[in-house]
Design an enzyme around this catalytic site. Structure first.
Site, PDB file in Angstrom:
ATOM      1  N   GLY A   1      -9.273   7.174  -8.933  1.00  0.00           N
ATOM      2  CA  GLY A   1      -9.506   6.124  -8.293  1.00  0.00           C
ATOM      3  C   GLY A   1     -10.113   6.200  -6.914  1.00  0.00           C
ATOM      4  O   GLY A   1     -10.673   7.289  -6.920  1.00  0.00           O
TER       5      GLY A   1
ATOM      6  N   SER B   1      -8.859   9.452  -5.034  1.00  0.00           N
ATOM      7  CA  SER B   1      -9.564  10.684  -5.899  1.00  0.00           C
ATOM      8  C   SER B   1     -11.093  10.729  -5.559  1.00  0.00           C
ATOM      9  O   SER B   1     -11.518  12.066  -5.337  1.00  0.00           O
ATOM     10  CB  SER B   1      -9.488  10.621  -7.291  1.00  0.00           C
TER      11      SER B   1
ATOM     12  N   THR C   1       0.754  -1.281   0.114  1.00  0.00           N
ATOM     13  CA  THR C   1       0.081   0.014   0.216  1.00  0.00           C
ATOM     14  C   THR C   1       1.060   1.219  -0.047  1.00  0.00           C
ATOM     15  O   THR C   1       2.077   1.055  -0.183  1.00  0.00           O
ATOM     16  CB  THR C   1      -0.978   0.153   1.282  1.00  0.00           C
ATOM     17  N   CYS C   2       0.321   2.512   0.011  1.00  0.00           N
ATOM     18  CA  CYS C   2       1.167   3.672   0.082  1.00  0.00           C
ATOM     19  C   CYS C   2       1.942   3.907   1.285  1.00  0.00           C
ATOM     20  O   CYS C   2       3.035   4.435   1.270  1.00  0.00           O
ATOM     21  CB  CYS C   2       0.225   4.645  -0.157  1.00  0.00           C
TER      22      CYS C   2
END
Length: 428
Positions: A191, A194, A49-50
């Site tokens: 996505g 967003s 993940t981020c």
């Protein structure tokens, strides 16, 4: 075999290191295939993940398995092990199990209690199965983690008012700009992150929003979720033009290289008009050199920590409640894990008794004559099988349920002695 997790997160590594370790979804199959080629890794699942990259492995040898994962991470990131190792954490068995359950519950997230991580764990499970990385043990562990994550969210209030990365990004922008009203805002990417950005921007008074995306259909799908808002949609080849006329730009794409950097921003940014960039992507969509421009203020996911800290305190007490639920889920997995020790003994016992049943049934049917045997074989077969199952049921249940390690070992040894079981021969 043992459970191990090797990885790094927002707690152990800055974004410039995390982005080098990130494994985009299209690369996951190749990564899992590579990892399973190592001699000591039996199963593998990857959570990317981020804010984290974690590799869960079932290793036939802990030390060798951990070394092999470290080697993979070094080769993947092209960072020497000596440079990479200070940012990595390694957890084994109980600690690894507990960690995964805490991650799924949102207790290890930058945003305490955030919900997106649970869907990311589900996706890691799904892709691990799809790409043949996940076997019997990790399949059970990931399912237990998903159950734990759901329990924490339904049985506590940890998710109530919990901010997401996207809402924290909007709060950060509001802190820096004071107000979002009348602000020209651009979002690069269409996505889920967003979509959440749009939702939070609208709630804070930011209404002049342009969505820039490679797929216009995806941008239209996002805009369709906000029919009351007047969102402008632009293709990716108009990105720089849109950024040039914006006051605030959020970037949230899966691009593996920066979309905005000093070179392309210098040509479009008006020195008299400040531009705020908030990049919530990993790998980063905005290069570090963008902030060299005097008119540009650039922020990334690591800059969200101060915003998140303000929202964390109220959920810390709830998090303590969640920990007790997780202990129950960890114990449930441990009980299942310990029962695996008994499988070879149980299988050997069942096979031996089944062999005896078949032999004795064959003798009985031959004595009864072919006409009787043909007419009643199915009934007699079911009768003898039922007797065997009922006789074996209680010993097997008791053996699997035995919590005390020494008592369980003693019970297995007793079964081997009483029934003269040869496990080695059964394995061969």
């Amino acid at each position: 075999m043992n459970v191990a997790v090797i990885g790094l997160s927002h707690k152990t590594a800055p974004v410039e290191v995390r982005e080098k370790l990130s494994i985009p979804e299209p690369q996951l199959e190749s990564a899992m295939t590579t990892l399973k080629l190592y001699p000591h890794i039996e199963e593998v699942a990857i959570l990317s993940t981020c804010n984290r990259l974690e590799i869960y492995a079932i290793a036939s040898d802990n030390q060798q398995g951990v070394w092999e994962v470290n080697q993979f991470l070094s080769e993947h990131s092209q960072l020497p092990l000596g440079q990479l190792r200070p940012h990595l954490f390694i957890l084994l068995h109980e600690d690894a199990i507990s960690h995964l359950l805490r991650v799924a519950a949102g207790l290890d997230s930058l945003v305490l209690g955030e919900g997106q991580i649970l869907s990311q764990v589900k996706q890691a499970h799904k892709l691990g199965q799809q790409y043949k990385g996940v076997g019997r043990v990790l399949n059970r562990l990931l399912k237990q983690a998903i159950t734990a994550g759901k329990r924490v969210r339904t049985e506590t209030n940890i998710g109530t008012g919990a901010v997401s990365i996207s809402s924290a990004a909007v709060e950060l922008a509001q802190m820096k700009l004071e107000t979002l009203e009348g602000c020209k805002i651009a979002i690069i990417g269409a996505g889920k992150m967003s979509r959440l950005l749009v939702q939070h921007l609208l709630s804070k008074g930011g209404t002049d929003i342009t969505i820039v995306n490679r797929s216009m259909q995806r941008a239209k799908d996002l805009a369709g979720k906000f029919s009351d808002a007047d969102l402008t949609l632009c293709p990716i080849d108009e990105m720089l033009e849109v950024v040039g006329r914006s006051d605030l730009v959020f970037t949230s794409t899966g691009a593996t290289q920066p979309l905005l950097d000093l070179a392309n921003l210098e040509a479009i940014v008006n020195p008299e008009r400040p531009l705020t960039l908030v990049d919530i992507s990993v790998p980063r969509n905005v290069a570090a050199d963008a902030s060299e421009l005097s008119a540009v203020r650039s922020y990334n996911v690591d800059d969200l920590k101060a915003v998140v800290a303000q929202n964390q305190e109220s959920r810390r007490q709830i998090a303590m409640e969640a920990e007790s639920l997780l202990e129950e889920e960890v114990e449930a997995f441990e009980v299942w894990w310990r029962s695996l020790e008994t499988v070879p003994t149980i299988n050997c016992l069942r096979n031996k008794v089944e062999t005896i049943r078949e032999q004795e049934l064959e003798k009985a049917l031959s004595r009864l004559g072919s006409e009787f045997a043909e007419k009643h074989q199915e009934t007699i077969e079911a009768l003898t099988r039922g007797i065997v199952n009922k006789i074996l049921h209680d010993p097997m249940v008791q053996l699997r349920a035995q919590q005390d390690i020494e008592a369980r070992k003693q019970a297995m040894e007793t079964l081997k002695t009483l029934f003269n079981l040869d496990l080695e021969a059964a394995r061969n």
